[in-house]
Design an enzyme around this catalytic site. Structure first.
Site, PDB file in Angstrom:
ATOM      1  N   ASN A  88       0.801  -1.223   0.000  1.00 35.00           N
ATOM      2  CA  ASN A  88       0.000   0.000   0.000  1.00 35.00           C
ATOM      3  C   ASN A  88       0.838   1.280   0.000  1.00 35.00           C
ATOM      4  OD1 ASN A  88      -2.541   1.662   0.770  1.00 35.00           O
ATOM      5  ND2 ASN A  88      -1.101   2.058   2.437  1.00 35.00           N
ATOM      6  N   TYR A 153       3.109   9.390 -11.672  1.00 32.39           N
ATOM      7  CA  TYR A 153       2.221   8.680 -10.733  1.00 32.39           C
ATOM      8  C   TYR A 153       1.310   7.686 -11.450  1.00 32.39           C
ATOM      9  CZ  TYR A 153      -1.212   7.878  -7.019  1.00 32.39           C
ATOM     10  OH  TYR A 153      -2.057   7.285  -6.115  1.00 32.39           O
ATOM     11  N   LYS A 157       1.066   3.407 -11.380  1.00 33.02           N
ATOM     12  CA  LYS A 157      -0.139   2.649 -11.024  1.00 33.02           C
ATOM     13  C   LYS A 157      -0.573   1.730 -12.178  1.00 33.02           C
ATOM     14  CE  LYS A 157      -0.464   4.158  -6.786  1.00 33.02           C
ATOM     15  NZ  LYS A 157      -0.225   3.267  -5.637  1.00 33.02           N
TER      16      LYS A 157
HETATM   17  P1  NAD Z   1      -0.572   8.694   2.819  1.00 30.14           P
HETATM   18  O1  NAD Z   1       0.454   9.665   2.329  1.00 30.14           O
HETATM   19  O2  NAD Z   1      -1.450   9.076   3.960  1.00 30.14           O
HETATM   20  O3  NAD Z   1       0.126   7.296   3.151  1.00 30.14           O
HETATM   21  C1  NAD Z   1       1.170   6.794   2.382  1.00 30.14           C
HETATM   22  C2  NAD Z   1       1.895   5.737   3.173  1.00 30.14           C
HETATM   23  O4  NAD Z   1       3.006   5.276   2.395  1.00 30.14           O
HETATM   24  C3  NAD Z   1       2.447   6.272   4.491  1.00 30.14           C
HETATM   25  O5  NAD Z   1       2.236   5.315   5.505  1.00 30.14           O
HETATM   26  C4  NAD Z   1       3.938   6.417   4.212  1.00 30.14           C
HETATM   27  O6  NAD Z   1       4.750   6.239   5.355  1.00 30.14           O
HETATM   28  C5  NAD Z   1       4.169   5.308   3.201  1.00 30.14           C
HETATM   29  N1  NAD Z   1       5.377   5.564   2.414  1.00 30.14           N
HETATM   30  C6  NAD Z   1       5.592   6.595   1.587  1.00 30.14           C
HETATM   31  N2  NAD Z   1       6.852   6.523   1.109  1.00 30.14           N
HETATM   32  C7  NAD Z   1       7.419   5.422   1.663  1.00 30.14           C
HETATM   33  C8  NAD Z   1       8.690   4.807   1.560  1.00 30.14           C
HETATM   34  N3  NAD Z   1       9.682   5.316   0.805  1.00 30.14           N
HETATM   35  N4  NAD Z   1       8.916   3.684   2.268  1.00 30.14           N
HETATM   36  C9  NAD Z   1       7.952   3.156   3.054  1.00 30.14           C
HETATM   37  N5  NAD Z   1       6.728   3.692   3.177  1.00 30.14           N
HETATM   38  C10 NAD Z   1       6.474   4.805   2.496  1.00 30.14           C
HETATM   39  O7  NAD Z   1      -1.439   8.371   1.539  1.00 30.14           O
HETATM   40  P2  NAD Z   1      -2.698   7.432   1.284  1.00 30.14           P
HETATM   41  O8  NAD Z   1      -3.660   8.282   0.563  1.00 30.14           O
HETATM   42  O9  NAD Z   1      -3.116   6.676   2.475  1.00 30.14           O
HETATM   43  O10 NAD Z   1      -2.036   6.448   0.203  1.00 30.14           O
HETATM   44  C11 NAD Z   1      -1.974   5.043   0.352  1.00 30.14           C
HETATM   45  C12 NAD Z   1      -2.002   4.423  -1.020  1.00 30.14           C
HETATM   46  O11 NAD Z   1      -3.238   4.764  -1.641  1.00 30.14           O
HETATM   47  C13 NAD Z   1      -0.902   4.922  -1.969  1.00 30.14           C
HETATM   48  O12 NAD Z   1      -0.406   3.814  -2.702  1.00 30.14           O
HETATM   49  C14 NAD Z   1      -1.649   5.890  -2.885  1.00 30.14           C
HETATM   50  O13 NAD Z   1      -1.029   5.973  -4.145  1.00 30.14           O
HETATM   51  C15 NAD Z   1      -2.999   5.217  -2.958  1.00 30.14           C
HETATM   52  N6  NAD Z   1      -4.125   6.085  -3.366  1.00 30.14           N
HETATM   53  C16 NAD Z   1      -4.530   7.136  -2.597  1.00 30.14           C
HETATM   54  C17 NAD Z   1      -5.617   7.908  -3.020  1.00 30.14           C
HETATM   55  C18 NAD Z   1      -6.114   9.093  -2.218  1.00 30.14           C
HETATM   56  O14 NAD Z   1      -6.949   9.867  -2.736  1.00 30.14           O
HETATM   57  N7  NAD Z   1      -5.715   9.270  -0.980  1.00 30.14           N
HETATM   58  C19 NAD Z   1      -6.275   7.605  -4.219  1.00 30.14           C
HETATM   59  C20 NAD Z   1      -5.835   6.512  -4.974  1.00 30.14           C
HETATM   60  C21 NAD Z   1      -4.758   5.753  -4.522  1.00 30.14           C
END
Ligand code: NAD
Length: 245
Positions: A88, A153, A157
């Protein structure tokens, strides 16, 4: 739904990953949250302390195969198995092509793609030996539509979907299922920081009339990890309110 299962969730310290950790714990699983720093792992563990011994934290460099293998082995050692991996962790980007540095593009590939490969390989080695498992990936709605800036990005994906569909076919014979969830705009720190009128404008463009909550997304991860999805593999499940931008 997940009693006697052990899960590792990368990026499990906040946002969607932390919501998945909570749902998995509610469903009876043991969970290891993987974060990038011990400090953020400790903060997440504090918020999950009601689950006691069923939760632990790790923070390997997700692109380092030796560190990941050692951390995953320690989780199996602690809880007795490794049944579910959720890839994730992710970073996003809004940079225009003309302004992109190769460093930023490479960082996106590392966190969003290379780490998925490294972690899946380490988990699959353990799962094959124990007779099966489930690997889930967090994709995104942009893996279908692209986006008008930050091209790195969506590129990552699309790659996550490619790994999901390919490894589902390759690993099926080892009784390992692989699926992805493609969230739409979801209320994590990034969205919470936007002005209320911006969120209202985004919501108005979504047929279901609101942005997603991390819990909406986490429910899909519960289903796909559970035995209720035992014949589901190689799919990318959209959880986006039918958003199309
Ligand atoms: P967030 O920024 O709150 O969480 C991201 C997580 O990834 C954090 O726990 C962070 O510590 C971890 N992370 C980032 N870089 C890292 C690294 N180098 N090593 C280890 N861990 C790392 O964001 P989120 O929205 O919870 O995103 C989680 C997933 O959901 C991601 O893959 C994101 O692409 C995807 N996503 C999010 C959304 C949205 O609208 N929030 C939409 C589609 C997909």
């Amino acid at each position: 739904m997940l009693k006697n299962k052990t899960a590792i969730i990368t990026g499990g310290t906040r946002g969607i990953g932390l919501a998945i950790a909570k749902k998995y714990l509610e469903q009876g699983a043991c969970v290891a949250v993987a974060g990038s720093r011990q400090e953020t792992v400790d903060k997440a563990l504090l918020s999950l302390k009601e689950y006691g011994e069923r939760v632990t934290g790790i923070c390997p460099d997700l692109c380092n195969p030796e560190e990941v293998a050692a951390a995953f082995a320690s989780v199996k050692e602690k809880f007795g198995s490794l049944d579910i991996l959720v890839n994730n962790a992710g970073i996003s980007s809004a940079t225009k092509l003309y302004d992109y540095s190769l460093e930023e593009f490479t960082k996106l590939l590392d966190v969003n793609v290379k780490a998925v490969f490294v972690c899946s390989q380490a988990a699959a080695r353990i799962m094959r030996e124990q007779g099966g498992g489930v690997i889930l990936n967090t994709s995104s709605m942009v893996s279908e539509y692209g986006q008008p800036s930050g091209c790195g990005y969506p590129a990552t994906k699309f790659a996550v979907n490619g790994l999901t569909k390919s490894l589902a076919r390759e690993l099926a014979k080892d009784n390992i299922r692989m699926n992805a969830v493609a969230p739409g705009v979801t209320r994590t720190d990034m969205v919470a920081a936007l002005p209320a009128d911006t969120v209202a404008r985004i919501s108005a463009g979504i047929p279901l009339g609101r942005v997603g909550e991390p819990e909406d997304v986490a429910e899909a991860f519960v289903y796909l990890a559970s035995d209720k999805a035992s014949y589901v593999t190689g799919t990318v499940l959209k959880v986006d309110g039918a958003a199309m931008t």
